[in-house]
Design an enzyme around this catalytic site. Sequence first.
Site, short mmCIF file in Angstrom:
data_model
loop_
_atom_site.label_atom_id
_atom_site.label_comp_id
_atom_site.label_asym_id
_atom_site.label_seq_id
_atom_site.Cartn_x
_atom_site.Cartn_y
_atom_site.Cartn_z
CG HIS A 165 -2.10 0.88 1.11
ND1 HIS A 165 -2.03 2.25 1.15
CD2 HIS A 165 -3.41 0.57 0.91
CE1 HIS A 165 -3.25 2.75 1.01
NE2 HIS A 165 -4.09 1.76 0.85
CG ASP A 185 -7.69 -3.70 -1.85
OD1 ASP A 185 -8.82 -3.20 -1.66
OD2 ASP A 185 -6.71 -3.04 -2.21
#
Length: 413
Positions: free
Chosen positions: A315, A369
């Site tokens: 990320h 996710d």
Amino acid sequence: MTQKASLSITDNRTRKTYEIPISHNAIHAPHFKQITAPDADTGLLVSDPGLRNTAVVESEVAYLSYSVGELYHKDLQYEDILHLLTWGYLPSQAQKAQLRTELAAALSTPADTIFSVIHAFPSSVQLTLLNTSTTDPPMTMILAGLSAHLSSRPTTIPAFIGANLYEYANSPLTIEAQITPTLSALALVVAITYCHRTSTPFTPPLPTLPFAANVFRMLGRPLSTHEHTAIEKLWLLYADHGLANATAAFLHTASTRADPVSCLIAALSAGYGPLHGGAIDMVYHMLARVGSTAQVPALIAEVKSGRGKLYGFGHRVYETVDPRAGFVKEILGGFERRKFEIVEVAEEIERCASEDEWFRSRNIRMNVDLFGCFVYTALGLPPEIIFPLTAIARAQGYMARWREFNTTRSSKL
């Protein structure tokens, strides 16, 4: 006298020194224009590809008076979070009821053009009759449906009617009046798209139901009390995430004083990229390709050799584990294991990556996710509708920022 905060810069090319004011722990990039040199055509430019250390907009939306964990454990609903993000405080019961009524009313009046446009795409039954398994991506149908919705409300399009409707000088009420219709339009279009693709009858919303419950009712998948609580918690985690790419696309479009539906179309288009919200779909494709826990080591080796990408990990904001991921796992713990067997593969990927020095040394860790999609899987929904449902949750953050952006004199992006 208090000394003003500033940054002293000496240009070694000219030996000149400059004082750059510091405000809110930031410097104003245009101040660098004054730093020139004889062989330079312009003042000094600031290069920051990807805006990794550049503040392009000042916002108070993300600075809440509660931490995510505290909000999560308060069992708040969509209406609470929407009000908190938009107006800066949790609503009273009367305010929450009013917001729920407005959202339900907007859900109850879909334009006929939305159905006409979406129904122009082939349904699952039509595809079966044509003996083909190729289906239209739901996102293309959703973008078309939103355009159809916008065409039914021409008076909300500034350039079309020759009025700068969303200028900061206008009444905030003019801007705020677009919030619930826009959010409801997205939910309607997603629901109509899903129902058409799956040949499921569209179920009209009920005025007494919470917004999230109505969304799933329209899908033809009404939620139990437990499932509703799980979705409210999940949507809280997705409600806003700072100036992510899709949010930036939304505000870039808003800076032209465009209508919010056009801004939403821009955000969804950006958000569906595989390195953004589309990573949800990529996770499913990756897990389907891996197939079983026995094949996970091969995937890990492929990623480390540069021949593949590990979706659901890494990320650009978080250098540690995505703090939302733990809450998502807690939500998943409330569902029967058999409903999402594929999670075993995901857990094995997480275990292998977290124990591998190659991933740890690069701070490549799990993000939300990887497990967020499995909540929808537990509800029996197909992977391709997960990003649109996630976008419904994120849209409340978009609209809160849109209101703030259009009611601030200095707003530009």
